[in-house]
Write a protein that holds these residues in place. Structure first.
Motif, mmCIF file in Angstrom:
data_model
loop_
_atom_site.group_PDB
_atom_site.id
_atom_site.type_symbol
_atom_site.label_atom_id
_atom_site.label_comp_id
_atom_site.label_asym_id
_atom_site.label_seq_id
_atom_site.Cartn_x
_atom_site.Cartn_y
_atom_site.Cartn_z
ATOM 1 N N UNK A 63 17.807 70.574 92.996
ATOM 2 C CA UNK A 63 17.624 69.673 94.140
ATOM 3 C C UNK A 63 17.420 68.220 93.734
ATOM 4 N N UNK A 64 17.425 67.962 92.411
ATOM 5 C CA UNK A 64 17.337 66.591 91.938
ATOM 6 C C UNK A 64 15.931 66.060 91.723
ATOM 7 N N UNK A 65 14.906 66.866 91.983
ATOM 8 C CA UNK A 65 13.533 66.391 91.799
ATOM 9 C C UNK A 65 13.066 66.501 90.350
ATOM 10 N N UNK A 66 13.818 67.254 89.511
ATOM 11 C CA UNK A 66 13.483 67.390 88.090
ATOM 12 C C UNK A 66 14.673 66.899 87.275
ATOM 13 N N UNK A 67 14.414 65.969 86.372
ATOM 14 C CA UNK A 67 15.441 65.459 85.482
ATOM 15 C C UNK A 67 15.632 66.465 84.349
ATOM 16 N N UNK A 68 16.864 66.969 84.129
ATOM 17 C CA UNK A 68 17.079 67.974 83.084
ATOM 18 C C UNK A 68 16.659 67.493 81.687
ATOM 19 N N UNK A 69 16.918 66.224 81.364
ATOM 20 C CA UNK A 69 16.543 65.703 80.045
ATOM 21 C C UNK A 69 15.028 65.709 79.871
ATOM 22 N N UNK A 70 14.315 65.304 80.913
ATOM 23 C CA UNK A 70 12.849 65.310 80.870
ATOM 24 C C UNK A 70 12.333 66.736 80.764
ATOM 25 N N UNK A 71 12.934 67.642 81.518
ATOM 26 C CA UNK A 71 12.518 69.050 81.467
ATOM 27 C C UNK A 71 12.715 69.601 80.054
ATOM 28 N N UNK A 72 13.810 69.224 79.400
ATOM 29 C CA UNK A 72 14.069 69.671 78.027
ATOM 30 C C UNK A 72 13.032 69.076 77.076
ATOM 31 N N UNK A 73 12.785 67.770 77.199
ATOM 32 C CA UNK A 73 11.849 67.086 76.297
ATOM 33 C C UNK A 73 10.423 67.620 76.432
ATOM 34 N N UNK A 74 10.061 68.081 77.623
ATOM 35 C CA UNK A 74 8.695 68.582 77.847
ATOM 36 C C UNK A 74 8.596 70.090 77.663
ATOM 37 N N UNK A 75 9.698 70.736 77.268
ATOM 38 C CA UNK A 75 9.680 72.167 77.000
ATOM 39 C C UNK A 75 9.829 73.050 78.217
ATOM 40 N N UNK A 76 10.089 72.454 79.383
ATOM 41 C CA UNK A 76 10.261 73.251 80.600
ATOM 42 C C UNK A 76 11.665 73.837 80.692
ATOM 43 N N UNK A 77 12.613 73.247 79.963
ATOM 44 C CA UNK A 77 13.984 73.731 79.891
ATOM 45 C C UNK A 77 14.292 73.961 78.414
ATOM 46 N N UNK A 78 14.640 75.186 78.078
ATOM 47 C CA UNK A 78 14.978 75.513 76.689
ATOM 48 C C UNK A 78 16.479 75.738 76.598
ATOM 49 N N UNK A 79 17.053 75.293 75.486
ATOM 50 C CA UNK A 79 18.496 75.392 75.299
ATOM 51 C C UNK A 79 18.779 76.110 73.986
ATOM 52 N N UNK A 80 19.649 77.122 74.061
ATOM 53 C CA UNK A 80 20.068 77.865 72.877
ATOM 54 C C UNK A 80 21.581 77.803 72.806
ATOM 55 N N UNK A 81 22.109 77.225 71.728
ATOM 56 C CA UNK A 81 23.556 77.138 71.578
ATOM 57 C C UNK A 81 24.014 75.697 71.501
ATOM 58 N N UNK A 82 25.211 75.449 71.982
ATOM 59 C CA UNK A 82 25.869 74.154 71.859
ATOM 60 C C UNK A 82 25.232 73.078 72.739
#
Length: 94
Positions: A63-82
């Motif tokens: 919905x645009x209220x969470x920035x994906x980059x910020x979520x990644x930097x704060x550990x709320x979004x984890x990425x595995x792979x490319x």
């Protein structure tokens, strides 16, 4: 699949349609969503990149209220792979 996954599939299909690579969103306690050249669907298959998030974080990204980059930097979004495919997906979602 859960109502959250089904609603997300609908919303992602509107935003993305098809995607040149393969990506998977795993939403904690809800299920997984596949995104590829065939579109968006509920599924849990191999992907070039897998993104993991809680339901709240995922819904915020949608919905645009969470920035994906910020979520990644704060550990709320984890990425595995490319990371490159993750960045392509981020551009497709914006």
């Amino acid at each position: 699949m859960s109502k959250v996954v089904n609603a997300a599939v609908e919303k992602l299909n509107e935003k993305i349609g098809s995607f040149g690579s393969t990506a998977k969103f795993v939403i904690e306690d809800e299920g997984a969503i596949m995104i590829d050249e065939n579109g968006v669907r509920a599924g849990d298959e191999e992907a070039e990149v897998t993104l993991f998030a809680s339901r709240d974080t995922f819904e915020g990204i949608m919905n645009g209220s969470v920035n994906p980059a910020t979520a990644f930097m704060t550990g709320k979004l984890k990425i595995d792979g490319s990371m490159g495919v993750a960045m392509q997906l981020g551009q497709a979602l914006s």
